[in-house]
Design a protein around this motif. Structure first.
Motif, PDB file in Angstrom:
ATOM      1  N   LEU A 185       0.898  -1.275   0.056  1.00 19.25           N
ATOM      2  CA  LEU A 185       0.102   0.067  -0.241  1.00 19.25           C
ATOM      3  C   LEU A 185       0.878   1.181   0.020  1.00 19.25           C
ATOM      4  N   SER A 186       1.874   1.255   0.484  1.00 19.85           N
ATOM      5  CA  SER A 186       2.781   2.403   0.783  1.00 19.85           C
ATOM      6  C   SER A 186       3.505   2.602  -0.832  1.00 19.85           C
ATOM      7  N   LEU A 187       3.709   1.358  -1.582  1.00 19.17           N
ATOM      8  CA  LEU A 187       3.946   1.552  -2.865  1.00 19.17           C
ATOM      9  C   LEU A 187       3.169   2.214  -3.829  1.00 19.17           C
ATOM     10  N   ARG A 188       1.751   1.837  -3.456  1.00 14.54           N
ATOM     11  CA  ARG A 188       0.870   2.613  -4.265  1.00 14.54           C
ATOM     12  C   ARG A 188       0.724   3.985  -4.056  1.00 14.54           C
ATOM     13  N   ALA A 189       0.811   4.379  -2.680  1.00 13.29           N
ATOM     14  CA  ALA A 189       0.826   5.608  -2.219  1.00 13.29           C
ATOM     15  C   ALA A 189       2.056   6.501  -3.141  1.00 13.29           C
ATOM     16  N   ALA A 190       3.218   5.900  -3.063  1.00 10.71           N
ATOM     17  CA  ALA A 190       4.083   6.435  -3.789  1.00 10.71           C
ATOM     18  C   ALA A 190       4.298   6.600  -5.259  1.00 10.71           C
ATOM     19  N   GLY A 191       3.322   6.198  -5.942  1.00 13.05           N
ATOM     20  CA  GLY A 191       3.076   6.177  -7.287  1.00 13.05           C
ATOM     21  C   GLY A 191       3.316   4.679  -8.001  1.00 13.05           C
ATOM     22  N   HIS A 192       3.644   3.620  -7.363  1.00  8.91           N
ATOM     23  CA  HIS A 192       3.847   2.521  -8.037  1.00  8.91           C
ATOM     24  C   HIS A 192       2.600   1.561  -8.216  1.00  8.91           C
ATOM     25  N   ASP A 193       2.582   0.775  -9.312  1.00 14.15           N
ATOM     26  CA  ASP A 193       1.362   0.213  -9.873  1.00 14.15           C
ATOM     27  C   ASP A 193       1.203  -1.147  -9.048  1.00 14.15           C
ATOM     28  N   MET A 194       1.285  -0.987  -7.613  1.00 18.11           N
ATOM     29  CA  MET A 194       1.234  -1.948  -6.582  1.00 18.11           C
ATOM     30  C   MET A 194       0.116  -1.841  -5.604  1.00 18.11           C
ATOM     31  N   GLY A 195      -0.400  -2.785  -4.817  1.00 19.09           N
ATOM     32  CA  GLY A 195      -1.126  -2.632  -3.753  1.00 19.09           C
ATOM     33  C   GLY A 195      -2.591  -2.673  -4.316  1.00 19.09           C
ATOM     34  N   TYR A 196      -2.804  -3.391  -5.368  1.00 19.70           N
ATOM     35  CA  TYR A 196      -4.150  -3.509  -5.913  1.00 19.70           C
ATOM     36  C   TYR A 196      -4.485  -4.657  -5.604  1.00 19.70           C
ATOM     37  N   ASP A 197      -5.890  -5.116  -5.692  1.00 17.53           N
ATOM     38  CA  ASP A 197      -6.310  -6.473  -6.015  1.00 17.53           C
ATOM     39  C   ASP A 197      -6.186  -6.860  -7.207  1.00 17.53           C
ATOM     40  N   ILE A 198      -6.039  -8.118  -7.527  1.00 18.02           N
ATOM     41  CA  ILE A 198      -6.201  -8.583  -8.804  1.00 18.02           C
ATOM     42  C   ILE A 198      -7.568  -9.757  -8.764  1.00 18.02           C
ATOM     43  N   GLU A 199      -7.697 -10.296  -9.867  1.00 17.75           N
ATOM     44  CA  GLU A 199      -8.954 -11.100  -9.901  1.00 17.75           C
ATOM     45  C   GLU A 199      -8.796 -12.339  -8.878  1.00 17.75           C
ATOM     46  N   GLY A 200      -9.757 -12.389  -8.098  1.00 17.84           N
ATOM     47  CA  GLY A 200      -9.730 -13.501  -7.046  1.00 17.84           C
ATOM     48  C   GLY A 200      -9.021 -13.140  -5.714  1.00 17.84           C
ATOM     49  N   THR A 201      -8.636 -11.805  -5.583  1.00 19.79           N
ATOM     50  CA  THR A 201      -8.152 -11.423  -4.492  1.00 19.79           C
ATOM     51  C   THR A 201      -9.241 -10.480  -3.605  1.00 19.79           C
TER      52      THR A 201
END
Length: 408
Positions: free
Chosen positions: A232-248
């Motif tokens: 989630l911190s990576l997402r806040a820093a602008g990286h394409d991380m911290g997301y749900d993908i299908e099935g999560t």
């Protein structure tokens, strides 16, 4: 030395009928409990009470509604019986007719485990202690006992009926786990260190992890992030991380609830936060890794990467004190244990003052052959441990304290 202002089991008269709240919440796989560390701790309290000829009924929980770990406590009775070396009866009821009948039959030396208290209306959600004292659970069970003993320090931060309701309506005492964990963990924040203090922060619950950074601001110099808070911190820093993908369903709802706090923490403490450089994922049944830069999230990540693990281990080695709250990856799967075990091994090999907090993280120590004696303390608490470290009040402790520090 930290002193307590609550009554303990030393003050109990012998041969009483006791309602004892313990916390044997454990990792569960395919419906089977995987760790008995908490059982062993509570067994010490229970043996002491049994030596004084008390009759005991136990309240406990396992998981939360909607989770795979939310199961009956039937097997928990058998595990506890192994530690106590005596029979522990189980009733698949908590405060209904079957439970009350079993309680009424209790004699000195008997131990009875009631069904998962989180299956009861009124146990959840978080509410004021006076409202919890008025729940049917509390009002029904309290008259059947002489006293209430709270040994569940690890959930002392939860304002649930089985924690805060009973002290409002009956005599209440702290068990040995409650007493010792509170004394030890509270004493941590009173220590002073000349060198660097590091907190490795992971786990799957953002609500337990994100506010920690602000709470321990005056205690901790640097933070090594992993787990959900790491992504989630990576997402806040602008990286394409911290997301749900299908099935999560792990990240998006936590981001929605906490994104402003995460962004504030990054802006306020960015120079003290160590973010992930790489991550591990599964590819063709084995561990694979990718750097964070330029990657679009198309798969689930289960561990911090090797570069990040080495960097965190180096930071630990240079620290005078290290606190750990939550695992840095899915260490139960050996392919994704590297991050958690490399950091724990670095702590064990260093002469630093160290506290390992959280039941899951403590489980990793035994699972991968580390020696708990190489750490200053291994706490079975997670959220309560962090709150004690930061000086934040614990409602489960406050309701035990005398005189009337909490109005019920």
């Amino acid at each position: 030395m930290t002193t307590t202002t609550f009554s303990t089991i030393d003050e109990l008269e012998p041969e009483q009928r006791l309602l004892v709240r313990i916390d044997v919440n454990a990792p569960v796989e395919d419906g089977i409990v995987q760790d008995d560390r908490r059982f062993a701790r509570h067994a010490e309290t229970l043996r002491e009470l049994l030596d004084r000829d008390h009759a005991i009924a136990l309240l406990a929980h396992q998981g939360r509604p909607g989770e795979e770990t939310f199961i009956s406590l039937r097997q928990h009775a058998d595990i506890l019986a192994e530690h106590l070396e005596r029979e522990v009866d189980f009733v698949p009821d908590t405060f209904g007719e079957a439970a009350l009948a079993a309680i009424d039959c209790l004699e000195s030396g008997d131990v009875l485990l009631l069904e998962n208290v989180r299956m009861c209306d009124g146990e959840l959600p978080e509410e004021d202690s006076d409202r919890k004292g008025e729940t049917k659970l509390v009002q029904t069970l309290a008259p059947a006992f002489d006293a209430y003993v709270d040994d569940a320090y690890s959930v002392a931060h939860r304002s649930h009926a089985s924690i805060v309701g009973f002290p409002c309506v009956m005599d209440a005492y702290a068990g040995r786990v409650m007493e010792r964990e509170y004394t030890a963990n509270t004493a941590i924040r009173e220590r002073s260190f000349d060198g660097t203090v590091t907190l490795a922060l992971g786990g799957t619950k953002a609500e337990d992890s994100i506010p920690v950074i602000e709470r321990v601001d005056k205690t901790v110099d640097q933070f090594c992030l992993g787990g959900v808070i790491g992504e989630l911190s990576l997402r806040a820093a602008g990286h394409d991380m911290g997301y749900d993908i299908e099935g999560t369903e792990l990240f998006d709802h936590q981001w929605e609830a906490h994104q402003e706090t995460i962004k504030h923490v990054l802006a306020e403490y960015g120079d003290r936060l160590h973010l992930l450089k790489d991550l591990a994922y599964e590819a063709n049944g084995t561990r694979a890794e990718t750097t964070v830069e330029g990657v679009t999230k198309e798969t689930s990540y289960f561990d911090i990467g090797s570069e990040t693990a080495r960097r965190y281990a180096d930071l630990v080695t240079e620290s005078e004190a290290v606190f750990v709250k939550g695992a840095l990856g899915v260490f139960e799967d050996e392919r994704f244990a590297e991050g958690t075990t490399e950091v724990l091994s670095a702590i064990a090999d260093t002469e630093c003052f160290s506290i390992i907090g959280g039941g899951d993280t403590a489980h990793a120590i035994g699972l991968y052959g580390l020696d708990k004696d190489d750490f200053s303390r291994v706490s079975i608490a997670g959220g309560a441990y962090v709150r004690a470290l930061s000086g934040e009040p614990l409602i489960g402790v406050e309701v035990l304290e005398r005189p009337d520090s909490v109005s019920c």
